[in-house]
Design a protein around this motif. Structure first.
Motif, short mmCIF file in Angstrom:
data_model
loop_
_atom_site.label_atom_id
_atom_site.label_comp_id
_atom_site.label_asym_id
_atom_site.label_seq_id
_atom_site.Cartn_x
_atom_site.Cartn_y
_atom_site.Cartn_z
N ILE A 205 -11.72 10.85 -1.32
CA ILE A 205 -10.36 10.55 -1.77
C ILE A 205 -9.37 11.28 -0.88
CG2 ILE A 205 -8.70 10.77 -3.65
CD1 ILE A 205 -11.01 10.70 -5.59
N ILE A 206 -8.31 10.57 -0.50
CA ILE A 206 -7.21 11.19 0.23
C ILE A 206 -6.01 11.20 -0.70
CG2 ILE A 206 -5.70 11.09 2.24
CD1 ILE A 206 -7.91 9.44 3.64
N GLY A 207 -5.49 12.37 -1.00
CA GLY A 207 -4.28 12.50 -1.81
C GLY A 207 -3.07 12.61 -0.92
N SER A 208 -2.03 11.86 -1.23
CA SER A 208 -0.80 11.91 -0.45
C SER A 208 0.31 12.59 -1.24
CB SER A 208 -0.35 10.51 -0.05
OG SER A 208 0.90 10.56 0.62
N SER A 209 1.01 13.51 -0.60
CA SER A 209 2.13 14.21 -1.23
C SER A 209 3.42 13.41 -1.15
CB SER A 209 2.35 15.57 -0.57
OG SER A 209 1.22 16.39 -0.66
N THR A 210 3.34 12.16 -0.73
CA THR A 210 4.55 11.35 -0.55
C THR A 210 5.46 11.40 -1.77
OG1 THR A 210 5.37 9.13 -0.05
CG2 THR A 210 3.39 9.26 -1.42
N SER A 211 6.76 11.37 -1.49
CA SER A 211 7.73 11.33 -2.59
C SER A 211 8.42 9.98 -2.67
CB SER A 211 8.78 12.43 -2.41
OG SER A 211 9.44 12.28 -1.16
N GLY A 212 8.00 9.03 -1.81
CA GLY A 212 8.68 7.75 -1.79
C GLY A 212 7.79 6.52 -1.70
N PHE A 213 6.72 6.60 -0.91
CA PHE A 213 5.88 5.42 -0.72
C PHE A 213 4.99 5.16 -1.92
CE2 PHE A 213 6.51 6.64 3.85
CZ PHE A 213 7.23 5.51 4.21
N LYS A 214 4.83 3.88 -2.24
CA LYS A 214 3.93 3.49 -3.31
C LYS A 214 2.49 3.49 -2.80
CE LYS A 214 6.31 -0.29 -4.00
NZ LYS A 214 6.86 -1.57 -4.54
N ALA A 215 1.54 3.61 -3.74
CA ALA A 215 0.13 3.65 -3.36
C ALA A 215 -0.27 2.37 -2.62
CB ALA A 215 -0.74 3.84 -4.60
N SER A 216 0.28 1.22 -3.02
CA SER A 216 -0.05 -0.04 -2.35
C SER A 216 0.44 -0.05 -0.91
CB SER A 216 0.54 -1.21 -3.12
OG SER A 216 1.95 -1.09 -3.23
N GLU A 217 1.51 0.67 -0.63
CA GLU A 217 2.02 0.76 0.74
C GLU A 217 1.18 1.72 1.58
OE1 GLU A 217 6.78 0.03 0.08
OE2 GLU A 217 5.94 1.97 -0.50
N LEU A 218 0.62 2.72 0.93
CA LEU A 218 -0.20 3.70 1.65
C LEU A 218 -1.62 3.19 1.88
CD1 LEU A 218 0.83 6.94 -0.31
CD2 LEU A 218 1.64 6.24 1.94
N ALA A 219 -2.07 2.23 1.11
CA ALA A 219 -3.48 1.81 1.11
C ALA A 219 -3.92 1.29 2.48
CB ALA A 219 -3.70 0.73 0.06
N ILE A 220 -5.13 1.64 2.87
CA ILE A 220 -5.79 1.09 4.05
C ILE A 220 -7.20 0.68 3.63
CG2 ILE A 220 -4.46 2.50 5.69
CD1 ILE A 220 -6.96 4.29 5.95
#
Length: 474
Positions: free
Chosen positions: A107-122
């Motif tokens: 699992i990769i956890g992202s500290s993003t404060s703006g991007f949605k998980a669907s946008e981060l997904a690869i």
């Protein structure tokens, strides 16, 4: 020993490193910045001073901290990977692909404060939004968003390091908390632009009013009380119409032009400019510790999160052949104007050790709920060395004697460097809580005490002054 890899060593990355490290994880920080070690070292110094002060048990021994410029070195063997790189989607995606090549399946956890998980997904890896709040090492809430199964796995790990996961029911921009913060931020910008209030006046308006209420009850419990005996329904009907009044400018945003930016910065400098960022951080942390510790007593909000985490921390063991009955760090609030621990808190530390010994012999919460406990009759305290904020205390307890209703304990308070800092003798009398008079303990408790007296008989004792006089028993 579990390992966490922190990718990006800025303010948030440093907070993550401290949170994991102080909860016993090895931490590998990957950041090309040659100053990363210094910056995270300063964050870690604040965390060491504050996070353990929330607890009445010692946190696990610190893990090992390492710094890397090579991603593979940092990620290899990591159970948790936390990405805290700049908020640019192409940088995040490239980082995830590199991580997935080195350590597939995690699992990769992202500290993003703006991007949605669907946008981060690869396709190559499972990415979960793991959005914390500064300071990460003190504030427990973390917002989760993404596929259900990896979110559940992430939540279990986060609870293990004392955090409170909040999994979003639906994927939304800016998540939950940032939407609230944005509302207040927009209104504040308009007030400064229109010369309604200064930065200091706005901060006072928040921290001296609803900020204090929200910190313990949030929004809806606060308004529920506002309805009084008439109830929440009455409150909503009375004040609901105001939602249509033209009070706020939430749908309009002032332009952050040079004039507004200059006004904000000048007012903020006048408000707080005499203090460095590190001094402000320490003030913030000390205040948060005091606030959260106050919430422990009512088992509310952040205080309940700390209590739940603390219940899973180990206790017990031995030191110098005697049982460890308490281990903890000295909080800043235990020190006085001389810079060392105040005598009242030596007694508090001793009371925690007495409680630890009581649990050992079976006088636990259920026993006390059943109507019996031990009361303190006499205490003698010897100061042998100074104790300062941040010192890790280990307290051992020797049972000197136990006869009928009485037990005589000898606590030794050890500093983390092995120095014997104080000794406390305390005479305890078993008491019936319904009559508030002395009584004989349960036979099982008496038997455990007898075992400890026999086991501790060979240990030397320094300066014992309390005896078993009949006058000491009420």
């Amino acid at each position: 020993m579990s390992k966490a890899a922190i990718i990006g060593g800025g303010v948030i990355g440093g907070g993550w490193a401290a949170r994991f490290l102080l909860n016993g994880w090895d931490v590998a920080v990957c950041d090309p910045d040659p100053e990363a070690g210094r910056k995270i070292g300063e964050v870690l110094a604040n965390a060491r001073r504050s996070l353990p002060a929330l607890y009445d048990r010692a946190l696990p021994p610190e893990g090992k901290l390492s710094f890397h410029t090579d991603l593979a070195e940092a990620v290899t063997g990591a159970r948790w990977v936390q990405e805290s790189v700049p908020e640019r989607l192409e940088i995040k995606h490239q980082t995830y692909r590199e991580i997935a090549t080195i350590a597939p399946g995690g699992i990769i956890g992202s500290s993003t404060s703006g991007f949605k998980a669907s946008e981060l997904a690869i396709d190559e890896a499972e990415v979960v939004v793991v959005h914390p709040f500064n300071p990460v090492y003190l504030l427990p809430l973390v917002e989760l968003s993404g596929p259900a199964e990896p979110c559940e796995r992430a939540a279990a790990i986060l609870r293990g390091i004392g955090m409170r996961p909040l999994t979003l029911r639906k994927e939304i921009d800016a998540f939950i908390v940032n939407r609230f913060q944005e509302c207040v931020w927009r209104e504040a910008l308009w007030m400064i632009r229109d010369d309604v209030a200064t930065t200091a006046e706005i901060d006072d308006a928040i921290r001296l009013s609803f900020g204090l209420r929200w910190g313990q009850m949030g929004l809806f419990e606060t308004y529920r009380i506002a309805g009084g005996e008439a109830g929440f329904d009455s409150y909503l009907r009375q004040f609901g119409p105001s939602l249509s009044w033209p009070w706020s400018k939430l749908t309009d945003v002032p332009e952050l032009d040079e004039k507004l930016v200059a006004a904000i910065c000048a007012q903020s400098d006048e408000q707080s400019g005499s203090l460095s960022i590190r001094e402000l951080e320490r003030l913030r942390d000390d205040n948060l510790v005091g606030f959260i510790r106050a919430l422990r007593h009512s088992r509310m909000a952040a205080g309940l999160t700390v209590l739940e985490h603390e219940a899973g921390l180990p206790e017990g063991g031995e030191h110098e052949g005697l049982p460890i009955t308490s281990q903890r760090q000295v909080p800043v609030g235990w020190t006085d104007y001389n810079g060392h621990m105040n005598e009242a808190h030596y007694l508090e530390a001793g009371s925690w050790a007495t409680d630890g010994l009581m649990r050992m012999i079976g006088v636990d919460a259920a026993y006390i709920e059943g109507g019996h406990s031990f009361f303190t009759v006499d205490t003698r305290l010897r100061y042998l060395a100074e104790v300062h904020a941040g010192d890790r205390l280990t307290i051992t307890t020797q049972v000197l004697a136990a006869e009928g209703k009485k037990m005589l304990l000898f606590h030794r308070i050890w500093r983390g460097d092995g120095t014997l800092a104080a000794t406390i003798e305390t005479l305890q009398v078993h008491t019936d809580l319904s009559t508030r008079r002395s009584s004989l303990p349960d036979p099982a408790v008496a038997a455990e005490l007898s075992k400890l007296v026999a086991a501790h008989r060979g240990f030397p004792v320094e300066g014992v002054a309390i005896g078993f006089s009949p006058a000491a028993v009420h």
